[in-house]
Scaffold this active site. Structure first.
Site, PDB file in Angstrom:
ATOM      1  N   GLY A  40       0.834  -1.217   0.000  1.00  0.00           N
ATOM      2  CA  GLY A  40       0.000   0.000   0.000  1.00  0.00           C
ATOM      3  C   GLY A  40       0.860   1.254   0.000  1.00  0.00           C
ATOM      4  CG  ASN A 103      -1.539 -12.309  15.477  1.00  0.00           C
ATOM      5  OD1 ASN A 103      -1.429 -13.196  16.320  1.00  0.00           O
ATOM      6  ND2 ASN A 103      -0.526 -11.874  14.756  1.00  0.00           N
ATOM      7  CE  LYS A 109     -11.947 -16.110  23.615  1.00  0.00           C
ATOM      8  NZ  LYS A 109     -10.802 -16.778  24.216  1.00  0.00           N
ATOM      9  CE1 TYR A 149      -4.814 -12.674  -1.958  1.00  0.00           C
ATOM     10  CE2 TYR A 149      -5.983 -13.781  -3.741  1.00  0.00           C
ATOM     11  CZ  TYR A 149      -5.867 -12.713  -2.861  1.00  0.00           C
ATOM     12  OH  TYR A 149      -6.806 -11.705  -2.874  1.00  0.00           O
ATOM     13  CE  LYS A 153      -7.021 -12.900   0.896  1.00  0.00           C
ATOM     14  NZ  LYS A 153      -7.243 -11.753   1.788  1.00  0.00           N
TER      15      LYS A 153
HETATM   16  P1  NAD Z   1      -3.574  -3.790  -1.757  1.00  0.00           P
HETATM   17  O1  NAD Z   1      -2.290  -4.521  -1.955  1.00  0.00           O
HETATM   18  O2  NAD Z   1      -3.764  -2.503  -2.460  1.00  0.00           O
HETATM   19  O3  NAD Z   1      -3.828  -3.545  -0.200  1.00  0.00           O
HETATM   20  C1  NAD Z   1      -3.444  -4.453   0.779  1.00  0.00           C
HETATM   21  C2  NAD Z   1      -2.862  -3.664   1.951  1.00  0.00           C
HETATM   22  O4  NAD Z   1      -2.454  -4.579   2.982  1.00  0.00           O
HETATM   23  C3  NAD Z   1      -1.615  -2.865   1.564  1.00  0.00           C
HETATM   24  O5  NAD Z   1      -1.751  -1.524   1.969  1.00  0.00           O
HETATM   25  C4  NAD Z   1      -0.485  -3.568   2.304  1.00  0.00           C
HETATM   26  O6  NAD Z   1       0.583  -2.691   2.645  1.00  0.00           O
HETATM   27  C5  NAD Z   1      -1.219  -4.121   3.521  1.00  0.00           C
HETATM   28  N1  NAD Z   1      -0.550  -5.245   4.166  1.00  0.00           N
HETATM   29  C6  NAD Z   1      -0.081  -6.371   3.581  1.00  0.00           C
HETATM   30  N2  NAD Z   1       0.471  -7.181   4.517  1.00  0.00           N
HETATM   31  C7  NAD Z   1       0.332  -6.545   5.708  1.00  0.00           C
HETATM   32  C8  NAD Z   1       0.696  -6.874   7.036  1.00  0.00           C
HETATM   33  N3  NAD Z   1       1.324  -8.020   7.342  1.00  0.00           N
HETATM   34  N4  NAD Z   1       0.407  -6.000   8.030  1.00  0.00           N
HETATM   35  C9  NAD Z   1      -0.236  -4.830   7.751  1.00  0.00           C
HETATM   36  N5  NAD Z   1      -0.594  -4.461   6.502  1.00  0.00           N
HETATM   37  C10 NAD Z   1      -0.316  -5.319   5.497  1.00  0.00           C
HETATM   38  O7  NAD Z   1      -4.730  -4.820  -2.131  1.00  0.00           O
HETATM   39  P2  NAD Z   1      -6.307  -4.568  -2.298  1.00  0.00           P
HETATM   40  O8  NAD Z   1      -6.649  -4.810  -3.708  1.00  0.00           O
HETATM   41  O9  NAD Z   1      -6.708  -3.311  -1.650  1.00  0.00           O
HETATM   42  O10 NAD Z   1      -6.873  -5.811  -1.464  1.00  0.00           O
HETATM   43  C11 NAD Z   1      -7.369  -5.661  -0.136  1.00  0.00           C
HETATM   44  C12 NAD Z   1      -7.927  -6.985   0.357  1.00  0.00           C
HETATM   45  O11 NAD Z   1      -8.995  -7.414  -0.494  1.00  0.00           O
HETATM   46  C13 NAD Z   1      -6.913  -8.121   0.389  1.00  0.00           C
HETATM   47  O12 NAD Z   1      -7.131  -8.905   1.537  1.00  0.00           O
HETATM   48  C14 NAD Z   1      -7.244  -8.913  -0.853  1.00  0.00           C
HETATM   49  O13 NAD Z   1      -6.889 -10.271  -0.721  1.00  0.00           O
HETATM   50  C15 NAD Z   1      -8.742  -8.731  -0.956  1.00  0.00           C
HETATM   51  N6  NAD Z   1      -9.208  -8.893  -2.345  1.00  0.00           N
HETATM   52  C16 NAD Z   1      -8.988  -7.928  -3.285  1.00  0.00           C
HETATM   53  C17 NAD Z   1      -9.427  -8.126  -4.592  1.00  0.00           C
HETATM   54  C18 NAD Z   1      -9.247  -7.084  -5.665  1.00  0.00           C
HETATM   55  O14 NAD Z   1      -9.725  -7.286  -6.790  1.00  0.00           O
HETATM   56  N7  NAD Z   1      -8.640  -5.957  -5.412  1.00  0.00           N
HETATM   57  C19 NAD Z   1     -10.059  -9.327  -4.934  1.00  0.00           C
HETATM   58  C20 NAD Z   1     -10.226 -10.295  -3.959  1.00  0.00           C
HETATM   59  C21 NAD Z   1      -9.815 -10.070  -2.662  1.00  0.00           C
END
Ligand code: NAD
Ligand code: UDP
Length: 315
Positions: A40, A103, A109, A149, A153
């Site tokens: 991010g 976590n 909880k 992934y 999930k």
């Molecule tokens: P993104 O990569 O833009 O955002 C994910 C964020 O999580 C990032 O800001 C990253 O820095 C942060 N992050 C990763 N590991 C971390 C950690 N250990 N501790 C703290 N922060 C952490 O991705 P996105 O597209 O915004 O996706 C957000 C969520 O939605 C994800 O869980 C993803 O699996 C899910 N998702 C997204 C899509 C899509 O089409 N964008 C589809 C299915 C699922």
């Protein structure tokens, strides 16, 4: 007036998380965004930072979390999400969705907070049922390059249900289907960001394989609306929801549409299809329509127009 309810958003500096933070703040919630900025960007939080009820904490949720005082709602979105990102950060992806989810469930909880896990349509793998309903168990390669992934999930979903059954945590799961919109990183390798940035630069549009594989794309404001409904409606503990736009089309159709909208004469260039790339993907949305009164409202033309504008205006 009562104090505002408090939300924790993990992954809040990412594409979807930052839009969720903005919407929660606009609705009057206090928001803690926890993000380690792995994929991010802090600049995604420029709008959120204008709200006094917003706090950004740079932290890795694979580590145990500090106590944050009162917490009412936890949205766990932290995880690399694009194929390029999660293969680059495979171990981090596996851990944030497994240990990270556990976590955060212990925090839920302890605080008696409601919990929402951002899962994915990837839990269906290369689906043999079409469109995919929440009851379908999927067709996932547990040893393939996408497993860090998909399987993480699936493990995260299991842990949400375990905490729901064993500890009474009010957990909800949303399976997000391909989502697009402003703030997707230019370099994340997703098809929408690739095609738009390629078309704007007059470069060839890279179609992997023959381009006949399908996806269904949801605009980010629709998705955030669905996530908030799944969290804030009462009586949904333990439920799983598909959230996505059911309008399905091929990658060839998408490339042609984007070329037309950008007014680009870039050619199409075919490349190798990535390993385990799903052939077809489309959500069955009857459950969210019925239980959340949710429908995708933004058409692909309207959503792509806003997304193209975003990339045109990048510095
Ligand atoms: P993104 O990569 O833009 O955002 C994910 C964020 O999580 C990032 O800001 C990253 O820095 C942060 N992050 C990763 N590991 C971390 C950690 N250990 N501790 C703290 N922060 C952490 O991705 P996105 O597209 O915004 O996706 C957000 C969520 O939605 C994800 O869980 C993803 O699996 C899910 N998702 C997204 C899509 C899509 O089409 N964008 C589809 C299915 C699922
Ligand atoms: N894809 C493509 N060209 C690109 C990027 C992706 O043809 O430049 C294809 C990819 O192989 C997949 C589809 O577009 O079939 C969606 O890919 P994306 O990475 O956006 O999402 P996911 O595979 O996670 O659905």
């Amino acid at each position: 007036m009562s104090d505002p309810k408090t939300c924790l958003v993990t992954g809040g500096a990412g594409f979807i998380g930052s839009h969720l933070c903005d919407s929660l703040l606009s609705a009057g919630y206090k928001v803690f965004c926890v993000d380690n900025l792995l994929t991010g960007q802090e600049s995604n939080l420029d709008d959120a930072k204008k709200f006094p009820l917003f706090t950004f904490i740079r932290y890795d949720v694979i580590k145990e979390l500090p106590i944050l005082g009162t917490l009412d709602y936890i949205f766990h979105l932290a995880s690399p999400a694009s194929v390029v990102d999660y293969q680059r950060f495979a171990e981090e992806t596996a851990l944030v969705n497994s240990i990270g989810t556990r976590n955060l469930l212990t925090v839920a909880k302890a605080h008696k907070a409601r919990f929402l896990f951002a899962s994915t349509s990837e839990v269906y793998g290369d689906p043999k049922e079409h469109p995919q309903r929440e009851t379908y168990w999927g067709n996932v390669n547990p040893n393939g390059v996408r497993a860090c992934y998909d399987e993480a999930k699936r493990y995260g979903e299991m842990m949400v249900k375990l905490y729901y059954r064993k500890h009474g945590v009010d957990g909800r799961i949303v399976r997000i289907f391909n989502t697009y919109g402003p703030r997707m990183k230019e370099t994340d390798g997703r098809v929408v960001s690739n095609f738009i940035t390629q078309a704007l630069a007059g470069k060839p549009l890279t179609i992997y394989g023959d381009g006949k594989q399908t996806r269904s794309f949801c605009y980010v404001s629709d998705l955030v609306d669905g996530i908030m409904r799944a969290m804030f409606r009462d009586g949904l503990s333990g439920e799983v929801f598909n959230i996505g736009n059911p309008h399905e089309f091929t990658m060839l159709d998408l490339a042609n549409k984007i070329q037309g909208m950008v007014g680009s004469a870039s050619p199409i260039e075919h490349g190798k299809l990535p390993e385990d790339d799903p052939v077809q993907r489309q959500p069955d949305t009857s459950k969210v329509e019925k239980m959340l009164a949710w429908n995708a409202k933004v058409s692909i033309d309207e959503g792509l127009k806003k997304t193209i504008e975003f990339y045109k205006n990048l510095p």
